[in-house]
Write an enzyme that holds these catalytic residues in place. Sequence first.
Site: not given
Length: 737
Positions: A31, A34, A63, A122-123, A201
Site C-alpha cells: 500500500e 500520495p 489510499t 465508508r470513510g 456488503k
Amino acid sequence: MISQQLPRPPDDKLTTLLAHLPPSSTYFSLEFFPPKTQAGFTNLQARLARMTTAFRPLFVTVTWGAGGSTATKSLELAEICQRQLGVPTVLHLTCTNMNQKLIDEALDECRSAGIRNILALRGDPPREEYKDPVTESSPKQIQAKEEEFVWAIDLIQYIRKKHGNYFCIGVAGYPEGHADESHPEAGKQSVEHDLPYLAQKTKAGADFIMTQLTYDADAYRAYEHRLRNYVDTEKNEKIFRDIPIIPGLMPIQSYQIIKRITKLSHAKLPQDIAARIEAVKNDDDAVKKVGVDILSEIVEKIRAMPQPDDLPRGLHFYTLNLEKSVAFILEKCHLLPSANEPDTSSSEDSDTPSEESDVAVEGTDKVNGHNPEQRTMKQFKRRASSVNAQPHNRVIVGMSRTKSSGNTLEERDADAPSITVRHATDDAGAGIPASKQTRAQKLMISEGQGSLGREATWDDFPNGRWGPSHSPAFGEIDGYGPSLKVGPITARRLWGHPNSKEDITTLFRKHVTGELHAVPWSDDIDSDGPSVTGEGALRAETDCIRQELLAMIEKKGYWTLASQPAVDGVRSDDPVFGWGPKGEGFVFQKAFVEFFCPSDRWESLRQRLIDASEFDVSWMKVDAEGNFESTDTVSDVQKDGPSSKRTPGTSGVNTVTWGVFRGKEIVTPTIIEAESFRAWGEEAFSIWREWRMCFPRGSEHEKCLEKCRKDVVLVNVVGQKYIGEDGRSLWKLLLED
C-alpha cells in the site's frame, strides 16, 4: 511464492489474478499514499519503480484522503502504478462527506486508466448538519446522493448499478472489531456485531476482504475462522467460505509510530511484542530490526493457518511509502521470486545477470545447484560493495592529445603522466550509459546496502511533520483519516464546549501543566484516555521549559503546539534527552517553539524577530489563507544591517535535533523547513474546521472556533544558539515586553 512465468491473466481484476495462481501459493501486495508535497510525490515514483521491480507484488493499493482531500493525487498515483509501472492497482474510495460528482469522476478516471479494482470504504462518520444543503433546484443525482452514500454498502451498490461487474470490489474487515464511536452502544469493537454488516456488503457485490492492520496473530486466526464458518441467516449458507481474506500488516518503523498507530486503529499490541519494542524504544534502528523479526514471525503464523483448498494465501503490507523494512521481511520470509529471474519490467533490461549480480546472489537458484527457498539475507548481501559500485550517470572523457601522434593508446600516451593514462579513455567511449540494474541489485538497494542503498533509503523513518518535505514518505502516517484524529464524541469529552478565547487558553495551559492529555493538534491523542485530567502526553524534557511555555500562554496569549529546549552534547543514554544506541554517542538540540499567535499581536512580534539579530533566531509564519513569511522572505531593507548578517541556517533545511554515534553518519531525526511547515500549516488550520464541526452549525461553540481560526497565525521560531546559557536566549526574546 507465485511463479512469474505463468501466462498473463486476461484482465487485472484481483479475482482474475487469484484464479490464475496455484492454490498453494502465497502472494503479497503493498500500500502507498500520495505524499503531501510535489517533491515527495516525484521522489515516490522512483521508489515505486524500484520496489515493484525488485519485490514483484501481485498488486498495489493507493489510499484516498478523507472526503476526497487527496483525490487528484490519489488518482494520479494510481494511474502511474497501473499504466506506467504495469502493476495491477486497487484504488481506495471513501463515500461519506463527498459529493456524487467526485465519486463519478473517480470511477470514470479509473476506467480510463485501466484500473479494475476498488476498495470501497465508508470513510469518516458523516456529520448531518454539515452536509451541503439540497434544494428543489439541485440536480436530481445530487438530491439522491444524500440518501445514497451513508455506508460502504451504498457505494458498493452504486458501483454495481452504474458499472456492473467492470470493477472488482473489496471491503474492509476488522480482526479485532470495528471501533466506531458514533455507535458506542451497538457493541463497540465486536467482531460478532460487525459480521451482519460485512455479510450485507458481500451480498451487495464485494469480491474480497482486506483487513485493518493487526499484530495479534491469534486474534486474526480466530477472526478468519469465524468468517469462514459464519452462516448467513437469509441465505442459510457460509457466504465467506471462499472469499479472499487478505490480512493487513504494518512494518514497525519506530516506537512512536507503533504507539500512535495502535491507538488510532484500536489494534491490540500483544504483551510479548510490546515488551520487545519497549526494550529498545530509544533506538530507532533497533526498533526497526526487532520490528522485522516480529512481522516475519506474524507472517509465518498466518501462512501456517488453514486456507480453503482453491485459494492462495495473501498478505497486504502497509508500507508508509518506506521500503527497507518491507524488503527485509519479504526476504526473511522467502516471499520474493528468485533474484536471478529475468527482470521483465522493461524491455531495456537485460535477461542475463551481470557478473556482479551473479556473485551477489551466488547459491540462490537451481542452476547453481541450490534451492531458492534456502536463500538467506547473508547470502544475498555477498559482494554488496561491488554490486553497489555500479556506475550511475558517470562519464569518463578522453584526454586532449597534443604531444603524441602514435596510432595506439599506448603510443599516444607514452609521454603522458602515468596517473593520466590510468584514468583516460577514448573520446568515443564517453557518455556510454551505465548498465541497467538487475533485480538482485535493486533489492539490495531497497535494503539500504552500499552507497546506492544509503542514498535510496535516506528517509528510512516516517517523515510526517518533522521530516524532509521531499521524502516519498512525507505525509500522514496513517495515509488517510480525519485530521482531528478523534470523532465528535471524544472531542467534546476531551475539550469540552469552548465559547471564548479564554476557554481555548485554558485548554493549552492544562496541556502544558499535564492536566490535559492532548489538544486537537497533538500527534498522540489517546481517545481512551482521561476526559479532562490525568497524565499528560508531553515528554519529560518539557519540564526544562514548562514555565516559559506557561508564560507564553498566559502572558502573551500564544497557544503552543510544539517545543523543545536546547541541548549541547548530552550522552545518548541520558534518561531525559537521550535517544539512539545507548552509550554510543551524544545528542544535540536547538530550542524551538511553534504556536498560534493572535493576528493583532503578530506585527509587533514580527518586528521584534527582525530586529533581534543578537538572539540569532529563524522564524516562519503562515495564516489561514496560506500567506507565508519567513526570515528569508524579509528584505534586506527591513533588516537591521547588510545581508551578510542574515541568520545562518535559515535557508533550506534547518536541523534542530541531531546525534553523533560511533560508526554512523550524523543522524538528524528532526528538521524544520519551509515546504514542510507550509504543508503542516494547511493541516493545522483545517483542524480548526474539523473541531468546529463537532458542534451544531450556528452554535456558539462552532462560531467561537471558526473565529479563532481566522484570528490567529501559525508561527515557528528556532533559536540557532544551543551552547550553555545561550540556549535559553529564544525564550528571553519571546517573553520580553
